[in-house]
Design an enzyme around this catalytic site. Structure first.
Site, PDB file in Angstrom:
ATOM      1  CB  CYS A 116      -0.915  -0.007   1.230  1.00  8.15           C
ATOM      2  SG  CYS A 116      -1.844   1.519   1.449  1.00  8.15           S
ATOM      3  CB  CYS A 118      -2.202   5.344   0.996  1.00  7.04           C
ATOM      4  SG  CYS A 118      -2.583   5.563  -0.736  1.00  7.04           S
ATOM      5  CB  CYS A 135      -2.741  -3.650  -3.004  1.00  2.00           C
ATOM      6  SG  CYS A 135      -4.327  -3.155  -3.710  1.00  2.00           S
ATOM      7  CB  CYS A 137      -4.521  -3.926   2.870  1.00  6.63           C
ATOM      8  SG  CYS A 137      -5.996  -2.888   2.982  1.00  6.63           S
ATOM      9  CB  CYS A 146      -9.908   0.818  -0.124  1.00  8.21           C
ATOM     10  SG  CYS A 146      -8.416   1.172  -1.067  1.00  8.21           S
TER      11      CYS A 146
END
Length: 179
Positions: A116, A118, A135, A137, A146
């Site tokens: 991920c 982010c 991903c 996750c 998400c």
């Protein structure tokens, strides 16, 4: 007005997207908390998109560009199929999923896994190896949550009506393959 609201949400939840989109000059490397459960058994569904790429540091610029193109195509195809299979949608502002998909592709090339993009990680390689934030996750697989706003349920205010984004759209909205 809607784009401004989307950017405010991104500022709160996604440091990686903030840095890519240059949102209002806020600090981009804020630490976010997460659950690290070493006893959790994860399902490794990343093998279906494995690229067996060499470590990024060992690649020439040309090799990295080829690897990024392959990874970006694979992550775009994966994201489209996953959105379709889960009944989720992309954000109505397609630059959001494009940037997330590019981040997944970069991690695929650098780490061998679509970690991920982010979240903040003290050790990205260890996190990628553990698998919890690869991903899709665990929160996405278990609860359709998400963090990146890549896969949105239809009741989400930011959800668009599309489950498909083309490789060209991703490339164009992210400015190509380079960082």
């Amino acid at each position: 007005m809607m784009i401004s609201l989307i950017r405010k949400v991104i500022i709160m939840i996604c440091p990686f997207l903030m840095s890519i989109l240059s949102v209002n000059g806020f600090a981009t490397h804020q630490q976010t908390s997460y659950i690290n459960n070493n006893n959790m058994r994860t399902i490794n569904i990343n093998n279906c998109i494995s690229l067996h790429a060499a470590k990024d540091a060992d690649m020439t610029d040309e090799e990295r560009e080829v690897a990024m193109e392959k990874a970006l195509k694979a992550m775009t195809a994966f994201s489209n199929k996953y959105a379709e299979n889960t009944g989720t949608y992309y954000c109505e502002d397609k630059s959001i999923p494009a940037v997330v998909i590019k981040g997944l592709a970069e991690h695929k090339v650098k780490l061998g896994k679509p970690l991920c993009p982010c979240r903040f990680y003290e050790d990205k390689e260890a996190e990628a190896k553990e698998g919890y934030w690869n991903c899709p996750c665990v929160p996405m697989r278990e609860r359709h949550e998400c963090h990146c706003m890549l896969f949105l349920t239809e009741d989400n205010d930011f959800a668009g009506k599309e489950r498909n984004i083309s490789f060209e759209e991703v490339k164009d909205k992210c400015g190509g393959f380079s960082d």
